[in-house]
Design an enzyme around this catalytic site. Structure first.
Site, mmCIF file in Angstrom:
data_model
loop_
_atom_site.group_PDB
_atom_site.id
_atom_site.type_symbol
_atom_site.label_atom_id
_atom_site.label_comp_id
_atom_site.label_asym_id
_atom_site.label_seq_id
_atom_site.Cartn_x
_atom_site.Cartn_y
_atom_site.Cartn_z
ATOM 1 N N HIS A 102 -14.802 133.080 -39.442
ATOM 2 C CA HIS A 102 -15.398 133.489 -40.619
ATOM 3 C C HIS A 102 -16.807 133.249 -40.507
ATOM 4 O O HIS A 102 -16.687 133.143 -39.749
ATOM 5 C CB HIS A 102 -14.773 133.623 -42.027
ATOM 6 N N GLU A 174 -16.177 141.170 -37.833
ATOM 7 C CA GLU A 174 -16.293 141.552 -38.933
ATOM 8 C C GLU A 174 -18.378 141.229 -38.865
ATOM 9 O O GLU A 174 -18.550 140.269 -38.822
ATOM 10 C CB GLU A 174 -16.493 140.271 -40.520
HETATM 11 C C1 PEP Z 1 -16.524 139.218 -45.368
HETATM 12 O O1 PEP Z 1 -17.721 137.711 -46.234
HETATM 13 O O2 PEP Z 1 -15.072 138.878 -45.341
HETATM 14 C C2 PEP Z 1 -16.473 140.247 -45.693
HETATM 15 C C3 PEP Z 1 -16.204 141.249 -45.986
HETATM 16 O O3 PEP Z 1 -17.533 140.124 -47.349
HETATM 17 P P1 PEP Z 1 -18.053 141.531 -48.140
HETATM 18 O O4 PEP Z 1 -16.831 142.869 -47.969
HETATM 19 O O5 PEP Z 1 -19.099 141.193 -49.435
HETATM 20 O O6 PEP Z 1 -19.408 142.056 -47.494
#
Ligand code: PEP
Length: 257
Positions: A102, A174
């Protein structure tokens, strides 16, 4: 139609009591609405803090259709690694999935492409599903390098895997600029090219290609409609159980077409 993965990491939130309430509510919902199974075509997963792993496993039960994960695990099986948790320990506590790489771990805890590769291998060695997170910064995006950057991150972490091992990996794209309180939701248009690049390389070869970053109840359906996306990895919107259940409903409507 591929399975749609709908998952949440609780990050560093929730007391045991809060986690218990959330997990009990989810179990109750699946029992009352789906005979204890997952909604058709959907693979739910939840990733609590380490401290809640056994508690949540106990509530879900051993045969739960909900995969249980941890937010990190070390690449060694055991040893002098103060403060770390190994994959066998996570498995012993009831985990079936390991989140790896992450952006918060890359930024604050020195996670590198090399450590993500070691951790993916460790998860696979012990039969757990690696959930590999990749994503570029705003600077990389502005320079036009998003797709090349995320392909490099993924290739580095997945280097040397057999086709069978790769087929057990889930990738979550992400973008850092879209994550958390400081992020902004990506537009659908911004995600077409990175998913085209990831899809060309990984669709049909991995277990899932997910999107994460400011997923909410207004954009979830459109995000699921992006070519090559077959799941959502969600933070804040899913921390309240009602948000997560609503995402399951949106995914079920997507599956039903
Ligand atoms: C994350 O941190 O992986 C994430 C998807 O957070 P959020 O949905 O709160 O942006």
């Amino acid at each position: 139609m591929n399975t749609i993965w709908i998952g949440t990491s609780w990050k560093m939130t929730k007391t045991l009591a809060e986690g218990r309430e959330w997990a009990t509510g989810l179990r109750g919902h699946l029992e009352s609405a789906h005979d204890g199974r997952a909604p058709a075509g959907i693979q739910p997963f939840i990733i609590p803090s380490f401290t809640a792993t056994t508690t949540v496993r106990g509530i879900l039960g051993e045969d739960s259709p909900v995969l249980l994960g941890v937010q990190n695990a070390h690449w060694e099986d055991a040893g002098a690694w103060t403060g770390e948790v190994s994959v066998p320990q996570a498995k012993d506590a009831g985990a079936q999935l390991v989140e790896i790489g992450h952006s918060e771990r890359r930024e604050h805890f020195g996670e590198t492409v090399e450590t993500t590769r070691l951790k993916v291998a460790a998860a696979l060695r012990h039969g757990l599903t690696p959930l590999l997170c990749i994503g570029e910064s705003a600077e990389v995006k502005e320079a036009g390098g998003s797709s090349a950057f995320i392909l490099d991150q993924a290739a580095g972490a997945l280097e040397g895997l057999s086709a069978d091992e790769l087929s057990r990996v889930v990738i979550a794209y992400e973008p850092i600029w879209a994550i958390g309180e400081k992020g902004r939701p990506a537009t659908i248009e911004e995600l077409i090219e990175p998913f085209a690049a990831l899809g060309a390389e990984y669709t049909g070869r991995v277990a899932g290609l997910l999107y994460g970053g400011s997923v909410n109840l207004d954009n979830a359906a459109d995000l699921l409609g992006i070519e090559h996306v077959n799941g959502l990895f969600v933070g804040r919107t899913a921390w309240k159980l009602e948000g997560y259940l609503e995402l399951l409903r949106i995914a079920a409507a997507h599956v039903a077409g």
